[in-house]
Design an enzyme around this catalytic site. Structure first.
Site, PDB file in Angstrom:
ATOM      1  N   CYS A  21     -27.999 -13.252  -3.252  1.00 17.67           N
ATOM      2  CA  CYS A  21     -29.248 -13.955  -2.989  1.00 17.67           C
ATOM      3  C   CYS A  21     -29.023 -15.552  -2.549  1.00 17.67           C
ATOM      4  CB  CYS A  21     -30.014 -13.965  -4.228  1.00 17.67           C
ATOM      5  SG  CYS A  21     -30.666 -12.510  -4.828  1.00 17.67           S
TER       6      CYS A  21
HETATM    7  P1  NAD Z   1     -29.548  -3.459  -2.515  1.00 17.81           P
HETATM    8  O1  NAD Z   1     -28.951  -3.459  -1.318  1.00 17.81           O
HETATM    9  O2  NAD Z   1     -28.605  -3.442  -3.841  1.00 17.81           O
HETATM   10  O3  NAD Z   1     -30.614  -2.186  -2.706  1.00 17.81           O
HETATM   11  C1  NAD Z   1     -31.364  -2.022  -1.496  1.00 17.81           C
HETATM   12  C2  NAD Z   1     -31.628  -0.523  -1.439  1.00 17.81           C
HETATM   13  O4  NAD Z   1     -32.658  -0.253  -0.610  1.00 17.81           O
HETATM   14  C3  NAD Z   1     -30.362   0.477  -1.350  1.00 17.81           C
HETATM   15  O5  NAD Z   1     -30.235   1.319  -2.365  1.00 17.81           O
HETATM   16  C4  NAD Z   1     -30.572   0.967   0.052  1.00 17.81           C
HETATM   17  O6  NAD Z   1     -29.993   2.124  -0.023  1.00 17.81           O
HETATM   18  C5  NAD Z   1     -32.158   1.129   0.205  1.00 17.81           C
HETATM   19  N1  NAD Z   1     -32.783   1.172   1.202  1.00 17.81           N
HETATM   20  C6  NAD Z   1     -32.574   0.423   2.373  1.00 17.81           C
HETATM   21  N2  NAD Z   1     -33.466   1.021   3.378  1.00 17.81           N
HETATM   22  C7  NAD Z   1     -34.474   1.619   2.897  1.00 17.81           C
HETATM   23  C8  NAD Z   1     -35.561   2.316   3.336  1.00 17.81           C
HETATM   24  N3  NAD Z   1     -35.945   1.960   4.501  1.00 17.81           N
HETATM   25  N4  NAD Z   1     -36.383   3.051   2.498  1.00 17.81           N
HETATM   26  C9  NAD Z   1     -35.889   3.349   1.297  1.00 17.81           C
HETATM   27  N5  NAD Z   1     -34.665   2.520   0.761  1.00 17.81           N
HETATM   28  C10 NAD Z   1     -34.190   2.079   1.500  1.00 17.81           C
HETATM   29  O7  NAD Z   1     -30.293  -4.898  -2.579  1.00 17.81           O
HETATM   30  P2  NAD Z   1     -30.980  -5.623  -3.914  1.00 17.81           P
HETATM   31  O8  NAD Z   1     -29.885  -6.488  -4.374  1.00 17.81           O
HETATM   32  O9  NAD Z   1     -31.592  -4.903  -5.113  1.00 17.81           O
HETATM   33  O10 NAD Z   1     -32.086  -6.774  -3.246  1.00 17.81           O
HETATM   34  C11 NAD Z   1     -33.367  -6.109  -2.883  1.00 17.81           C
HETATM   35  C12 NAD Z   1     -34.209  -7.305  -2.390  1.00 17.81           C
HETATM   36  O11 NAD Z   1     -34.622  -8.107  -3.680  1.00 17.81           O
HETATM   37  C13 NAD Z   1     -33.549  -8.223  -1.426  1.00 17.81           C
HETATM   38  O12 NAD Z   1     -34.469  -8.603  -0.589  1.00 17.81           O
HETATM   39  C14 NAD Z   1     -32.768  -9.399  -2.446  1.00 17.81           C
HETATM   40  O13 NAD Z   1     -32.985 -10.699  -1.764  1.00 17.81           O
HETATM   41  C15 NAD Z   1     -33.864  -9.592  -3.546  1.00 17.81           C
HETATM   42  N6  NAD Z   1     -33.677  -9.998  -4.803  1.00 17.81           N
HETATM   43  C16 NAD Z   1     -32.445  -9.419  -5.217  1.00 17.81           C
HETATM   44  C17 NAD Z   1     -32.056  -9.837  -6.256  1.00 17.81           C
HETATM   45  C18 NAD Z   1     -30.583  -9.691  -7.046  1.00 17.81           C
HETATM   46  O14 NAD Z   1     -30.299  -9.947  -8.091  1.00 17.81           O
HETATM   47  N7  NAD Z   1     -29.869  -8.548  -6.415  1.00 17.81           N
HETATM   48  C19 NAD Z   1     -32.830 -10.891  -7.147  1.00 17.81           C
HETATM   49  C20 NAD Z   1     -34.041 -11.045  -6.857  1.00 17.81           C
HETATM   50  C21 NAD Z   1     -34.370 -10.804  -5.389  1.00 17.81           C
END
Ligand code: NAD
Length: 435
Positions: A272
């Site tokens: 992030c």
């Molecule tokens: P991640 O990469 O762990 O997970 C994303 C998931 O989305 C993956 O499993 C991927 O296969 C799937 N995906 C990709 N394209 C897709 C599609 N078209 N349809 C369905 N699934 C699809 O990401 P994350 O860390 O969970 O982060 C997700 C969002 O949340 C980001 O924007 C991030 O900035 C935000 N965020 C993350 C956190 C954190 O602590 N990781 C905290 C707050 C906000």
């Protein structure tokens, strides 16, 4: 309610499990078939305290996963939790957001053909992914409208509901948030999502789409700024022989400041802060504004791994052929996430300079293996330390606090601590990065 979670990574898995625990029916959709299989087997795709228990409890009952979007339109809300990584020059990469918007639109359109859905069938799309201001309105809505042949605010709703959870404490944070932010296109969309959070007992901010998007960036930019500030002060303290932790303890007691995010060390990583600060800088510059403070926040952060390697080089008089133990690979403790971990630039510099790296992390060895397949990984700190010329500590895992006699197996007992977690001992040459 019936809820769809699109993307079962960190945010999606936690959101899915916690909503199932609250009694909702949850369907996860992910394009990664392996993740879908894991979810359906009751195994969370990520390491996060308390998650496995929730998966085991609800899988096959209130929780299941599929790889296609067809059933989406039967749900009341779909949460978009896909990744929004950095593209070139720090710009946000919206390709997963666009693909998800297209597939949501297609699913909503099919639903119309099947059920001739009426006004009471008001599906709301809630964006949990972090997206730069104006993305929901200017990027997502046109795509969903095009593929669904429906009108936002009339036939379907959209809100921006940013996620503030901390990895390592995500399950707790989901159910105990400091605030809930709902940016809404129309009042009706906001009401549907607000209902879901009834009883959470924290302030609920209802606002417009782009304000909600900006709240998430401003929050992360401020926390990253606190860390870089602590590191800047820490680097000055180091020159003066002052323990910056004593300084920041006193500074943090000021209620206007708070003690959080004032720990000096190797800098911030994770999925992030680095990418979100970069994306905000990029967006600002696109608008013609150069955010000097945010640029400095990134500069200080990039400097910390270089400082730790320079310190090591000074102590050893050169790195070629040296055996360096790295304790900690995850970007922080209690997670297996190595994205933007400060261990990555450190390992890269060490190997570029000809050092041999022997690494250990309680949870992240496997993930780091896909970044650096050619360094050695160990199953305990003691194994990694064996015959090492020096050790760098890169993650603040609790188990490192208990290390004691393990350092005796090193060749040279030089320990540079990037996180202030090691208890100094008389028989080790201990040095803190900025204390
Ligand atoms: P991640 O990469 O762990 O997970 C994303 C998931 O989305 C993956 O499993 C991927 O296969 C799937 N995906 C990709 N394209 C897709 C599609 N078209 N349809 C369905 N699934 C699809 O990401 P994350 O860390 O969970 O982060 C997700 C969002 O949340 C980001 O924007 C991030 O900035 C935000 N965020 C993350 C956190 C954190 O602590 N990781 C905290 C707050 C906000």
């Amino acid at each position: 309610m019936n809820i769809c979670i699109i993307g079962t990574g960190y945010v999606g898995s936690v959101t899915a499990a916690c909503l199932a625990e609250l009694g909702h029916g949850v369907l996860c959709i992910d394009v990664d078939a392996e993740k879908v299989d894991r979810v359906n087997a009751g195994i969370p795709p990520i390491h996060e305290a308390g998650l496995e228990e929730l998966f085991q409890k609800h899988i096959g009952k209130r929780l299941r996963a599929v790889a296609d979007y067809t059933p989406l339109a039967d749900s009341d809300i779909s949460f978009i939790c896909v990744g929004t990584p950095s593209a070139k020059d720090g710009e946000i990469d919206l390709s997963a957001i666009k693909a998800a918007s297209r597939d949501i639109g297609t699913s909503l359109r099919k639903e119309d053909r099947q059920r001739h859905s009426s006004s009471e069938n008001y599906h709301v799309i809630a964006v949990k992914s972090t997206v730069v201001p104006e993305t929901a309105r200017n990027v997502m809505v046109p795509i969903i409208e095009k593929y669904s042949q429906k009108k936002a605010g009339r036939d379907f709703g959209i809100v921006v509901n940013p996620e503030f959870l901390r990895e390592g404490r995500a399950v707790h944070d989901f159910t105990n948030p400091d605030r809930i932010v709902i940016g809404e296109l129309d009042k009706r969309s906001g009401e549907v999502v607000a209902q879901l959070y009834e009883g959470f007992g924290c302030p609920l901010i209802r606002t417009d789409l782009k304000t909600a998007e900006m709240i998430k960036y401003a929050s992360n930019a401020f926390l990253a700024t606190k860390i870089s500030f602590a590191n800047d002060i820490g680097n000055i303290c180091k020159e003066l022989g002052i323990d910056t932790y004593d300084v920041m303890h006193a500074v943090g007691l000021d209620r206007r400041i708070s003690p959080s995010f004032l720990r000096a060390g190797a800098g911030f990583g994770g999925s992030c802060f680095p990418k979100d600060v970069q994306a905000l800088i990029h967006k600002a510059e696109e608008l013609g504004y150069r955010p000097k403070l945010l640029r400095s926040v990134m500069d200080v952060n990039e400097g910390q791994p270089k400082r730790i390697v320079r310190m090591l080089e000074r102590k050893l008089g050169g790195l070629a052929g040296m055996k360096i133990a790295i304790l900690g690979l995850a970007f922080k403790n209690d997670t297996d996430d190595v994205r933007e971990s400060r261990a990555i630039p450190v390992i890269k510099m060490l190997t570029d300079k000809g050092a041999k790296v022997f690494a250990y992390d309680p949870a992240a060895n496997e993930n780091m293996h896909s970044v650096f397949p050619n360094i050695r990984y160990h199953s305990s700190a003691k194994d990694a330390l064996k015959d090492a010329d020096a050790c760098l500590v890169m993650t603040e895992w609790d188990e490192f606090k208990k290390l004691d006699g393990e350092f005796k197996v090193m060749k040279n007992r030089i320990v540079i601590d990037g996180r202030k977690v090691i208890t100094p001992r008389k028989d080790i040459d201990y040095e803190g990065l900025c204390w």
